[in-house]
Every structure is written in C-alpha cells, then in structure tokens.
Design a protein around this motif. Structure first.
Motif, PDB file in Angstrom:
ATOM      1  N   ILE A  70       9.982  -0.969 -22.945  1.00 13.74           N
ATOM      2  CA  ILE A  70      10.445  -1.767 -21.343  1.00 13.74           C
ATOM      3  C   ILE A  70      11.383  -2.573 -21.867  1.00 13.74           C
ATOM      4  O   ILE A  70      11.232  -3.744 -21.952  1.00 13.74           O
ATOM      5  CB  ILE A  70      10.355  -1.764 -20.238  1.00 13.74           C
ATOM      6  N   THR A  71      12.428  -2.887 -21.790  1.00 14.39           N
ATOM      7  CA  THR A  71      13.436  -4.581 -21.643  1.00 14.39           C
ATOM      8  C   THR A  71      13.705  -4.964 -20.854  1.00 14.39           C
ATOM      9  O   THR A  71      13.950  -4.130 -19.657  1.00 14.39           O
ATOM     10  CB  THR A  71      14.708  -4.256 -23.190  1.00 14.39           C
ATOM     11  N   GLY A  72      13.281  -6.248 -21.167  1.00 15.59           N
ATOM     12  CA  GLY A  72      14.123  -6.556 -19.814  1.00 15.59           C
ATOM     13  C   GLY A  72      12.843  -7.267 -18.757  1.00 15.59           C
ATOM     14  O   GLY A  72      13.512  -6.273 -17.718  1.00 15.59           O
ATOM     15  N   ALA A  73      12.329  -6.284 -18.884  1.00 17.27           N
ATOM     16  CA  ALA A  73      10.595  -6.244 -18.088  1.00 17.27           C
ATOM     17  C   ALA A  73      10.319  -7.355 -17.140  1.00 17.27           C
ATOM     18  O   ALA A  73       9.700  -6.591 -16.322  1.00 17.27           O
ATOM     19  CB  ALA A  73       9.411  -5.482 -18.934  1.00 17.27           C
ATOM     20  N   ALA A  74      10.757  -8.298 -17.151  1.00 14.66           N
ATOM     21  CA  ALA A  74      10.100  -9.426 -16.307  1.00 14.66           C
ATOM     22  C   ALA A  74      11.648  -9.235 -15.151  1.00 14.66           C
ATOM     23  O   ALA A  74      11.471  -9.906 -14.302  1.00 14.66           O
ATOM     24  CB  ALA A  74      10.194 -10.820 -17.221  1.00 14.66           C
ATOM     25  N   GLY A  75      12.029  -8.554 -15.750  1.00 16.24           N
ATOM     26  CA  GLY A  75      13.309  -9.121 -14.558  1.00 16.24           C
ATOM     27  C   GLY A  75      12.938  -8.457 -13.588  1.00 16.24           C
ATOM     28  O   GLY A  75      11.955  -7.320 -13.124  1.00 16.24           O
ATOM     29  N   ALA A  76      13.738  -7.614 -12.231  1.00 13.77           N
ATOM     30  CA  ALA A  76      13.607  -7.811 -10.667  1.00 13.77           C
ATOM     31  C   ALA A  76      12.808  -5.894 -11.237  1.00 13.77           C
ATOM     32  O   ALA A  76      12.262  -5.575 -10.378  1.00 13.77           O
ATOM     33  CB  ALA A  76      14.965  -7.708  -9.783  1.00 13.77           C
ATOM     34  N   ILE A  77      14.218  -4.919 -11.917  1.00 13.20           N
ATOM     35  CA  ILE A  77      13.998  -3.644 -11.783  1.00 13.20           C
ATOM     36  C   ILE A  77      12.602  -3.549 -12.727  1.00 13.20           C
ATOM     37  O   ILE A  77      11.261  -2.979 -12.412  1.00 13.20           O
ATOM     38  CB  ILE A  77      15.302  -2.682 -12.100  1.00 13.20           C
ATOM     39  N   GLY A  78      12.176  -4.055 -14.155  1.00 12.64           N
ATOM     40  CA  GLY A  78      11.312  -4.085 -14.619  1.00 12.64           C
ATOM     41  C   GLY A  78       9.879  -4.088 -14.244  1.00 12.64           C
ATOM     42  O   GLY A  78       8.719  -3.807 -13.609  1.00 12.64           O
ATOM     43  N   THR A  79       9.799  -5.277 -13.485  1.00 13.16           N
ATOM     44  CA  THR A  79       8.967  -5.839 -12.454  1.00 13.16           C
ATOM     45  C   THR A  79       8.274  -4.635 -11.294  1.00 13.16           C
ATOM     46  O   THR A  79       7.344  -4.388 -11.308  1.00 13.16           O
ATOM     47  CB  THR A  79       9.582  -6.937 -11.654  1.00 13.16           C
ATOM     48  N   MET A  80       9.635  -3.921 -10.546  1.00  9.56           N
ATOM     49  CA  MET A  80       9.171  -3.135  -9.907  1.00  9.56           C
ATOM     50  C   MET A  80       8.092  -1.484  -9.980  1.00  9.56           C
ATOM     51  O   MET A  80       7.898  -1.317  -9.875  1.00  9.56           O
ATOM     52  CB  MET A  80      10.482  -2.612  -9.312  1.00  9.56           C
ATOM     53  N   LEU A  81       8.468  -1.842 -12.057  1.00  9.97           N
ATOM     54  CA  LEU A  81       8.671  -0.325 -12.199  1.00  9.97           C
ATOM     55  C   LEU A  81       7.200  -0.882 -12.874  1.00  9.97           C
ATOM     56  O   LEU A  81       6.835   0.368 -13.121  1.00  9.97           O
ATOM     57  CB  LEU A  81       9.825  -0.334 -13.270  1.00  9.97           C
ATOM     58  N   ARG A  82       7.253  -1.742 -13.474  1.00  7.27           N
ATOM     59  CA  ARG A  82       5.881  -1.906 -13.690  1.00  7.27           C
ATOM     60  C   ARG A  82       4.120  -1.166 -13.732  1.00  7.27           C
ATOM     61  O   ARG A  82       3.242  -0.645 -14.031  1.00  7.27           O
ATOM     62  CB  ARG A  82       5.382  -3.520 -14.435  1.00  7.27           C
ATOM     63  N   PRO A  83       4.322  -1.907 -12.018  1.00  2.89           N
ATOM     64  CA  PRO A  83       2.914  -1.327 -11.032  1.00  2.89           C
ATOM     65  C   PRO A  83       3.213   0.791 -11.585  1.00  2.89           C
ATOM     66  O   PRO A  83       2.208   1.283 -11.522  1.00  2.89           O
ATOM     67  CB  PRO A  83       3.217  -1.829 -10.200  1.00  2.89           C
ATOM     68  N   ARG A  84       4.400   0.831 -11.198  1.00  6.74           N
ATOM     69  CA  ARG A  84       5.108   2.140 -10.918  1.00  6.74           C
ATOM     70  C   ARG A  84       4.363   3.426 -11.798  1.00  6.74           C
ATOM     71  O   ARG A  84       4.634   4.231 -11.461  1.00  6.74           O
ATOM     72  CB  ARG A  84       6.089   2.231 -10.034  1.00  6.74           C
ATOM     73  N   MET A  85       5.139   3.306 -12.876  1.00  4.35           N
ATOM     74  CA  MET A  85       5.267   3.576 -13.828  1.00  4.35           C
ATOM     75  C   MET A  85       3.601   3.609 -14.857  1.00  4.35           C
ATOM     76  O   MET A  85       3.505   4.190 -16.043  1.00  4.35           O
ATOM     77  CB  MET A  85       6.148   3.226 -15.061  1.00  4.35           C
ATOM     78  N   ALA A  86       3.202   2.668 -15.128  1.00  3.54           N
ATOM     79  CA  ALA A  86       1.998   2.584 -15.345  1.00  3.54           C
ATOM     80  C   ALA A  86       0.774   4.256 -14.836  1.00  3.54           C
ATOM     81  O   ALA A  86       0.820   4.817 -14.221  1.00  3.54           O
ATOM     82  CB  ALA A  86       0.177   2.319 -14.783  1.00  3.54           C
ATOM     83  N   ARG A  87      -0.163   4.271 -16.618  1.00  8.76           N
ATOM     84  CA  ARG A  87      -0.555   6.189 -15.970  1.00  8.76           C
ATOM     85  C   ARG A  87      -1.641   5.786 -17.408  1.00  8.76           C
ATOM     86  O   ARG A  87      -1.135   5.092 -18.279  1.00  8.76           O
ATOM     87  CB  ARG A  87       0.280   6.576 -16.700  1.00  8.76           C
ATOM     88  N   PRO A  88      -2.969   6.168 -16.986  1.00 12.05           N
ATOM     89  CA  PRO A  88      -3.456   6.428 -18.290  1.00 12.05           C
ATOM     90  C   PRO A  88      -3.488   6.507 -18.862  1.00 12.05           C
ATOM     91  O   PRO A  88      -3.998   5.724 -19.989  1.00 12.05           O
ATOM     92  CB  PRO A  88      -5.220   6.643 -17.826  1.00 12.05           C
ATOM     93  N   GLU A  89      -2.831   7.130 -19.008  1.00 13.10           N
ATOM     94  CA  GLU A  89      -2.694   8.018 -20.841  1.00 13.10           C
ATOM     95  C   GLU A  89      -1.312   7.330 -21.456  1.00 13.10           C
ATOM     96  O   GLU A  89      -0.892   7.604 -22.413  1.00 13.10           O
ATOM     97  CB  GLU A  89      -2.489   9.437 -21.058  1.00 13.10           C
ATOM     98  N   ARG A  90      -0.153   6.089 -20.637  1.00 15.09           N
ATOM     99  CA  ARG A  90       0.207   5.766 -21.445  1.00 15.09           C
ATOM    100  C   ARG A  90       0.075   4.580 -21.794  1.00 15.09           C
ATOM    101  O   ARG A  90      -0.491   3.346 -20.602  1.00 15.09           O
ATOM    102  CB  ARG A  90       1.989   5.888 -19.918  1.00 15.09           C
ATOM    103  N   ILE A  91       1.041   3.494 -23.093  1.00 18.74           N
ATOM    104  CA  ILE A  91       1.033   2.227 -23.189  1.00 18.74           C
ATOM    105  C   ILE A  91       2.653   1.596 -22.650  1.00 18.74           C
ATOM    106  O   ILE A  91       3.567   2.076 -23.470  1.00 18.74           O
ATOM    107  CB  ILE A  91       0.579   2.368 -24.643  1.00 18.74           C
ATOM    108  N   LEU A  92       2.843   0.747 -21.722  1.00 18.59           N
ATOM    109  CA  LEU A  92       3.927   0.563 -21.841  1.00 18.59           C
ATOM    110  C   LEU A  92       4.119  -0.979 -22.220  1.00 18.59           C
ATOM    111  O   LEU A  92       3.262  -1.716 -22.199  1.00 18.59           O
ATOM    112  CB  LEU A  92       3.859  -0.803 -20.034  1.00 18.59           C
ATOM    113  N   ARG A  93       5.054  -0.634 -23.129  1.00 16.75           N
ATOM    114  CA  ARG A  93       5.619  -2.333 -23.985  1.00 16.75           C
ATOM    115  C   ARG A  93       6.545  -2.898 -23.682  1.00 16.75           C
ATOM    116  O   ARG A  93       7.669  -2.520 -23.120  1.00 16.75           O
ATOM    117  CB  ARG A  93       5.646  -1.888 -25.636  1.00 16.75           C
ATOM    118  N   LEU A  94       6.027  -4.178 -22.231  1.00 12.00           N
ATOM    119  CA  LEU A  94       7.490  -4.662 -22.218  1.00 12.00           C
ATOM    120  C   LEU A  94       8.058  -6.070 -22.902  1.00 12.00           C
ATOM    121  O   LEU A  94       6.853  -7.159 -23.126  1.00 12.00           O
ATOM    122  CB  LEU A  94       6.148  -5.529 -20.509  1.00 12.00           C
ATOM    123  N   LEU A  95       8.932  -5.865 -23.145  1.00 13.53           N
ATOM    124  CA  LEU A  95       9.473  -7.239 -23.792  1.00 13.53           C
ATOM    125  C   LEU A  95      10.392  -7.697 -22.353  1.00 13.53           C
ATOM    126  O   LEU A  95      11.722  -6.960 -22.428  1.00 13.53           O
ATOM    127  CB  LEU A  95      10.448  -6.485 -25.007  1.00 13.53           C
TER     128      LEU A  95
END
Ligand code: 15L
Length: 259
Positions: free
Chosen positions: A9-34
């Motif tokens: 996820i690019t722009g992950a510190a922005g408004a939408i990135g911040t909203m998505l971070r907890p909502r897209m977390a899954r045990p079987e998924r790695i979110l690479r936040l940039l």
C-alpha cells in the motif's frame, strides 16, 4: 494469490491508508506499508512491513514491489497544488509504481482515482456512469485522469490488471451536504479493496468508490460486478449536516473544486 499474500500500500500514512491498515489486516496477509513520511509503529501481532520511500524513486519502489501480489496505490498529493508538484508526485509517481510493478511481475494494481477526474461534468437526471469521459476540475483531477490512462497502457501493453477507483469522499463520516451523495465509508472502502483484490482476471476497469448512500448519484454497476457489496449509507448523518440550500458547486460532480 499465494496462501500468505503480500500487498503493498503506497501512501499508507495518509488518510485512506490509515483507515485501511486495521481493516485490511488478515492473519494470512502481510501488508507492506510505504510512505515518504514515517509510518506509525508496527503493533505486536500486526503482519506489517514498513518502507519509507518516495513513490517517484524507481529503484526504491522496485525494491518495495519484490514478492508483492498486488499494489494499492494511494500515494500522491490528494488535493489541488501547483502543476510541477502534481506532475512529479502524482503522474510521474504513478508511472513509477506501474513501471516497478511491471519489472517485478506484480499482476494487479489498484489505482486511487478520484471524482475530480470527471469533476466538471454537471449532474443530470441519470446516474453518473462508470467510465465517464474525463473532464477534470483541477490539475489534481488531470493527474487522476492521466493515471487512469497510464493504467490502461500498462494493462494493454503489459497485461497487468489495473482497477481505477474513482473515489467519492472517503472520510470517517460525511463532512458536508455533498457527501450525503459522494461518501465512501472506511468500511466500504476496505470492502471494495477486498473485492478488487479477489476478483478473477478483471483486466482494466474504471469504477466508482461510493457507499450505498440513499442520495448517491453514481453508478455502482462496475463495482458490484467486481464483487463490491456496500454496507453503509451516509443518510444516517443527514440530520447532523445542515444544508438550507444546495450550493451552486453541487451542480458539478467535483463540488467546490469547480468554483
Ligand atoms: C478527493 O479526491 C480528495 O482527495 C479528498 O480530499 C476530497 O476532496 C474528495 O476528493 C471529495 O471530492 O470529497
């Protein structure tokens, strides 16, 4: 997708990135936040990697796309700015992300487009269709239309699935009368991203990112065809948003960006 998928996820510190971070977390998924700015610390148990990089730096973004299954590209300037900044950050930045995806063999990219790519279209009695021809209301809107064109090119020439989401207004709650129509709730934004990540072989698409708002004036045909099932309706906030009269700006999709 592999069992353990990695999503950049690019722009992950922005408004939408911040909203998505907890909502897209899954045990079987790695979110690479940039992001170009430091990201909030990784919490214990969070399957997250953080990268501090500029989206216009091809070497850095090429490294960040290694072993990635899909990219959600939110990075860039999210409002009107001067031409050189918009050109560099938004258009060259999106070229860089797509080029890095091509080099790394990333099969799918979701581009955060905006209603401002078509902002100068006045509303009519019909729902605003998917794939409406660009009519930007700002240099910012021009960059979103250009990024859709880049996405089309990278699909046709390189076979990458590219999904351009014309986001209405993604905020925790609607902020003004216009957003009773244009609101995209954080939960629906995450649900839409999940649908776009999961749909088989979508190709190149341009769709609206809007919640199931009673007052929505936008087609959700393409989004629904890709599996989106919106849950939220801005109407629940209508009483809190005073609007004695609809403003002149609300004649246009882009609202106040047009005046
Ligand atoms: C956008 O594209 C902006 O990034 C956001 O800040 C809002 O202005 C939104 O459009 C909107 O039109 O409400």
């Amino acid at each position: 997708m592999r069992m353990s998928e990695r999503i950049l996820i690019t722009g992950a510190a922005g408004a939408i990135g911040t909203m998505l971070r907890p909502r897209m977390a899954r045990p079987e998924r790695i979110l690479r936040l940039l992001d170009i700015v430091p990201l909030p610390q990784v919490q214990p148990g969070e399957c997250v990697e953080t990268v501090e990089a500029d989206i216009t730096d091809l070497v850095a973004i090429r490294n960040a796309t290694e072993d990635v299954d899909a990219i959600i590209h939110l990075g860039g300037i999210a409002h009107e700015s001067d031409w050189n900044q918009i050109l560099h950050t938004n258009i060259h930045g999106t070229y860089t992300v797509l080029e890095a995806a091509r080099c790394a063999g990333v099969p799918r990219v979701i581009l955060a487009s905006s209603n401002h790519a078509v902002g100068f279209h006045p509303y009519s009695d019909e729902l605003v269709p998917d794939y409406l021809f660009p009519r930007p209301d700002t240099y910012y809107g021009v960059s979103k239309a250009a990024n859709e064109a880049l996405g089309s090119l990278y699909h046709d020439r390189h076979g990458i699935d590219v999904l351009c989401v014309r986001i209405g207004s993604c905020f925790e709650t609607p902020q003004d009368h216009r957003m009773l129509s244009t609101w995209l709730s954080p939960g629906d934004c995450a649900g839409l991203m999940e649908a776009l990540l999961g749909t088989p072989k979508p190709g190149f698409r341009v769709l609206w990112g809007i919640s199931a708002n009673t007052r929505s004036r936008f087609s959700l045909n393409e989004a629904r065809a890709l599996g989106y099932q919106p849950q939220d309706d801005a109407e629940q906030y209508a009483d809190t948003l005073s609007s004695p009269s609809v403003s002149e700006a609300e004649r246009y999709i882009g609202g106040s960006f047009c005046v």
